[in-house]
Design a protein around this motif. Structure first.
Motif, PDB file in Angstrom:
ATOM      1  N   UNK A   1      -0.026 -12.466 -25.872  1.00 58.41           N
ATOM      2  CA  UNK A   1       0.554 -14.066 -27.148  1.00 58.41           C
ATOM      3  C   UNK A   1       0.413 -12.296 -27.627  1.00 58.41           C
ATOM      4  N   UNK A   2       0.697 -12.429 -28.996  1.00 51.94           N
ATOM      5  CA  UNK A   2       2.092 -12.795 -29.260  1.00 51.94           C
ATOM      6  C   UNK A   2       3.625 -12.035 -28.378  1.00 51.94           C
ATOM      7  N   UNK A   3       3.509 -10.537 -28.492  1.00 53.85           N
ATOM      8  CA  UNK A   3       3.919  -9.464 -27.365  1.00 53.85           C
ATOM      9  C   UNK A   3       3.451  -9.977 -25.317  1.00 53.85           C
ATOM     10  N   UNK A   4       4.078  -9.000 -25.231  1.00 49.48           N
ATOM     11  CA  UNK A   4       3.767  -8.402 -23.574  1.00 49.48           C
ATOM     12  C   UNK A   4       3.925  -6.943 -23.203  1.00 49.48           C
ATOM     13  N   UNK A   5       4.026  -6.997 -22.244  1.00 54.90           N
ATOM     14  CA  UNK A   5       3.936  -5.160 -21.679  1.00 54.90           C
ATOM     15  C   UNK A   5       4.415  -5.324 -19.890  1.00 54.90           C
ATOM     16  N   UNK A   6       5.308  -4.927 -19.965  1.00 54.98           N
ATOM     17  CA  UNK A   6       6.096  -4.284 -18.274  1.00 54.98           C
ATOM     18  C   UNK A   6       5.597  -2.981 -17.640  1.00 54.98           C
ATOM     19  N   UNK A   7       4.851  -3.344 -16.991  1.00 56.29           N
ATOM     20  CA  UNK A   7       4.817  -1.118 -15.984  1.00 56.29           C
ATOM     21  C   UNK A   7       5.701  -1.889 -14.353  1.00 56.29           C
ATOM     22  N   UNK A   8       6.544  -0.733 -14.995  1.00 52.56           N
ATOM     23  CA  UNK A   8       7.621  -0.139 -13.776  1.00 52.56           C
ATOM     24  C   UNK A   8       7.061   0.631 -12.582  1.00 52.56           C
ATOM     25  N   UNK A   9       6.831   0.354 -11.357  1.00 54.03           N
ATOM     26  CA  UNK A   9       6.777   1.322  -9.919  1.00 54.03           C
ATOM     27  C   UNK A   9       7.675   1.742 -10.107  1.00 54.03           C
ATOM     28  N   UNK A  10       8.247   3.350  -9.875  1.00 55.24           N
ATOM     29  CA  UNK A  10       9.645   3.541  -8.652  1.00 55.24           C
ATOM     30  C   UNK A  10       8.643   4.911  -7.977  1.00 55.24           C
ATOM     31  N   UNK A  11       9.981   4.566  -6.936  1.00 53.39           N
ATOM     32  CA  UNK A  11       9.453   5.298  -5.961  1.00 53.39           C
ATOM     33  C   UNK A  11       9.543   6.691  -6.795  1.00 53.39           C
ATOM     34  N   UNK A  12       9.093   7.679  -5.693  1.00 48.38           N
ATOM     35  CA  UNK A  12       8.784   9.197  -6.594  1.00 48.38           C
ATOM     36  C   UNK A  12       9.552   9.905  -4.610  1.00 48.38           C
ATOM     37  N   UNK A  13      10.270  11.330  -5.648  1.00 42.61           N
ATOM     38  CA  UNK A  13      10.990  11.830  -4.812  1.00 42.61           C
ATOM     39  C   UNK A  13       9.716  12.813  -3.558  1.00 42.61           C
ATOM     40  N   UNK A  14       8.645  13.041  -4.025  1.00 45.15           N
ATOM     41  CA  UNK A  14       7.881  14.007  -3.353  1.00 45.15           C
ATOM     42  C   UNK A  14       6.970  12.659  -2.981  1.00 45.15           C
ATOM     43  N   UNK A  15       6.352  12.168  -1.569  1.00 42.00           N
ATOM     44  CA  UNK A  15       5.397  11.786  -1.480  1.00 42.00           C
ATOM     45  C   UNK A  15       3.775  11.280  -1.509  1.00 42.00           C
TER      46      UNK A  15
END
Length: 82
Positions: free
Chosen positions: A66-80
């Protein structure tokens, strides 16, 4: 058995991710706060960390504040190793 003649349920404005409420059942009154968070970000973060990399194409974990928020995006990488 006692019969209730008065029930009242009210809310106050949310504050810091918590929703204050008051529940009156006859002469019994409960005042407390409940979380109004839409998810459990810690559990989602642990699940994402424990998932095999091939399953994680894209995951969004939201931290509602409150009063805002955060987003964490996890994306698959090209290298393992990334």
């Amino acid at each position: 058995m006692r019969r209730l003649t008065h029930i009242e349920f009210s809310f106050k404005p949310p504050r810091n991710g918590w929703l204050p409420f008051r529940l009156s059942l006859g002469d019994c009154v409960i005042e407390d706060t409940a979380s109004n968070v839409l998810n459990d970000p810690l559990a989602e973060l642990i699940d994402a960390a424990m998932s095999p990399p091939s399953r994680v194409a894209s995951i969004r974990i939201c931290f509602w504040l409150e009063p805002a928020g955060y987003a964490l995006d996890l994306l698959q990488a090209d290298e393992p190793d990334l």
